[in-house]
Write an enzyme that holds these catalytic residues in place. Structure first.
Site, PDB file in Angstrom:
ATOM      1  N   GLY A  50      82.444 132.337  75.344  1.00 27.27           N
ATOM      2  CA  GLY A  50      81.979 131.610  73.604  1.00 27.27           C
ATOM      3  C   GLY A  50      82.532 133.514  73.516  1.00 27.27           C
TER       4      GLY A  50
ATOM      5  N   GLN B 266      78.876 133.724  67.001  1.00 30.97           N
ATOM      6  CA  GLN B 266      77.767 134.627  67.068  1.00 30.97           C
ATOM      7  C   GLN B 266      77.184 135.930  67.832  1.00 30.97           C
ATOM      8  OE1 GLN B 266      74.650 132.205  65.936  1.00 30.97           O
ATOM      9  NE2 GLN B 266      74.004 133.999  64.097  1.00 30.97           N
TER      10      GLN B 266
ATOM     11  N   ASP C 109      89.153 128.601  78.478  1.00 31.39           N
ATOM     12  CA  ASP C 109      88.432 127.219  77.387  1.00 31.39           C
ATOM     13  C   ASP C 109      87.763 126.939  77.903  1.00 31.39           C
ATOM     14  OD1 ASP C 109      88.680 124.680  76.648  1.00 31.39           O
ATOM     15  OD2 ASP C 109      90.258 124.300  75.017  1.00 31.39           O
ATOM     16  N   ILE C 110      86.837 126.243  77.787  1.00 37.45           N
ATOM     17  CA  ILE C 110      85.526 125.837  78.132  1.00 37.45           C
ATOM     18  C   ILE C 110      85.417 124.280  78.621  1.00 37.45           C
ATOM     19  CG2 ILE C 110      83.397 124.957  76.391  1.00 37.45           C
ATOM     20  CD1 ILE C 110      82.542 126.217  78.007  1.00 37.45           C
TER      21      ILE C 110
ATOM     22  N   TYR D 123      73.686 117.488  68.746  1.00 33.68           N
ATOM     23  CA  TYR D 123      73.629 119.311  69.208  1.00 33.68           C
ATOM     24  C   TYR D 123      72.150 119.008  70.056  1.00 33.68           C
ATOM     25  CZ  TYR D 123      72.316 124.093  68.829  1.00 33.68           C
ATOM     26  OH  TYR D 123      72.265 125.376  69.100  1.00 33.68           O
TER      27      TYR D 123
ATOM     28  N   LYS E  80      71.863 119.517  74.508  1.00 31.76           N
ATOM     29  CA  LYS E  80      71.077 120.863  74.618  1.00 31.76           C
ATOM     30  C   LYS E  80      70.078 120.618  75.772  1.00 31.76           C
ATOM     31  CE  LYS E  80      72.625 124.557  72.692  1.00 31.76           C
ATOM     32  NZ  LYS E  80      73.652 124.854  73.613  1.00 31.76           N
TER      33      LYS E  80
HETATM   34  N1  SER Z   1      70.868 127.843  65.245  1.00 30.35           N
HETATM   35  C1  SER Z   1      70.818 126.763  65.924  1.00 30.35           C
HETATM   36  C2  SER Z   1      71.370 126.561  64.794  1.00 30.35           C
HETATM   37  O1  SER Z   1      70.580 126.034  63.801  1.00 30.35           O
HETATM   38  C3  SER Z   1      69.299 126.210  66.760  1.00 30.35           C
HETATM   39  O2  SER Z   1      69.640 126.491  67.691  1.00 30.35           O
HETATM   40  O3  SER Z   1      72.063 124.560  64.867  1.00 30.35           O
END
Ligand code: SER
Length: 318
Positions: A8, A12, A54-55, A143, A147
């Site tokens: 990756g 960002q 590709d992970i 998400y 995590k």
């Molecule tokens: N920057 C991330 C998001 O907003 C949070 O870890 O999804």
């Protein structure tokens, strides 16, 4: 000498982390892994090796690890929070399936693994202010689910197989190189671009909504310092709270206005992002990171704002 693979590397964090790692360990020792839809460009492409990784394809990870005798993997492949709500199955495949592939390769071939967690690993039942290192998590977003699961899986691989896994819970990251894609904290990046380019900004998050944030140079240092930390001092591994600043939209707007008084800010709240933001902590307690590997941020809201505005003004000729 370390040999590093970044999975990756064109996102960002990866874009800047790859360059910071090349500076620290040498250009040829850092392989930029990317997917074909996000190829490396410019300095990242020209300064060192790059390979398609590709992970979701464990064989591809293993082949590159063997080819470059990689001993450390930075796993930065992920969908950010708002996009992950729209594509939860893909978020799981990349976030958890991808991490599983990475950890298996690391177990077989003897690599250390860094994987970012996030403030998104917490949920509405978590203590909101100065959120402790070890506390209730129970996130309500996909998400966050990836995590927390990733934190547990990484700790499992350390305890069960001795894989050297380490991680930080990143706040919203603010940067001026590669844009974030579809996160809840993106507004705190977008405001700087909008201020410099248009002089006005429409904010998708309500005033009074606090979230932890960090400037990218501090975040890059956190990744590298944690991976170099003396393992005998680490009580925790996956994942450390780290913090630099906590603010609400009207406070970042005020900090930008100190430098660009003509900025106009209006609010048009996005219910998806607002809901996610409200389920996350206001601020994290990072005392364990400070005690176990000497974490300390350098930038606050004002010094970050000055650097962001100066950099973007120079870039856009304003
Ligand atoms: N920057 C991330 C998001 O907003 C949070 O870890 O999804």
């Amino acid at each position: 000498m370390k040999n590093i693979l970044i999975i990756g590397s064109t996102g960002q964090i990866g874009t800047e982390l790859a360059m910071a790692l090349r500076k620290r360990y040498g250009n040829d020792h850092v392989v930029a892994g990317y997917i074909p839809s996000m190829p490396p460009k410019g300095e990242l492409l020209e300064s060192g090796p790059a390979e398609i990784v590709d992970i979701t394809n464990a064989q591809q990870i293993a082949d590159v690890v063997k080819k470059y005798q990689v001993d450390t993997i930075y796993n930065l492949a992920a969908l950010l929070s708002a996009v992950a709500e729209q594509k939860p199955q893909l978020a799981w495949q990349i976030g958890l399936g991808g991490l599983f592939n990475t950890l298996e390769v690391a177990r077989e071939l003897g690599c250390a693994v860094f994987t970012p967690s996030s403030i998104g690993a917490f949920g509405p039942e978590t203590p909101k202010d100065k959120t402790p290192q070890d506390t209730i998590q129970r996130p309500k977003t996909m998400y966050g689910v990836t995590k927390v699961s990733g934190e547990l899986l990484s700790d499992y691989y350390f305890k069960r197989f001795g894989v050297d896994t380490r991680s930080v819970r990143f706040p919203g990251l603010i940067s001026n190189v590669a844009p974030p894609g579809g996160g809840t904290t993106d507004y705190a990046v977008d405001i700087y671009y909008a201020a410099v380019k248009e002089g006005k900004f429409t904010c998708p998050i309500k005033p009074g909504t606090y979230m932890d944030m960090m400037y990218m140079p501090d975040a890059l240092r956190a990744c590298m310092d944690l991976m170099e930390a003396d393992p005998s001092r680490l009580v925790h591994r996956n994942s450390f709270n780290i913090a630099a600043m906590s603010f609400a939209p009207e406070e970042i707007a005020a900090a930008v206005k100190k430098l660009m008084p003509e900025l106009e800010v209006t609010y048009e709240v996005d219910p998806l992002r607002q809901g996610i933001a409200e389920s996350w902590p206001n601020s994290l307690d990072d005392s364990c990171a400070r005690a176990e590997w000497d974490w300390k941020p350098e930038y606050d809201l004002d010094s970050m704002s000055l650097d962001m505005i100066q950099t973007l003004k120079a870039r856009f000729g304003k």
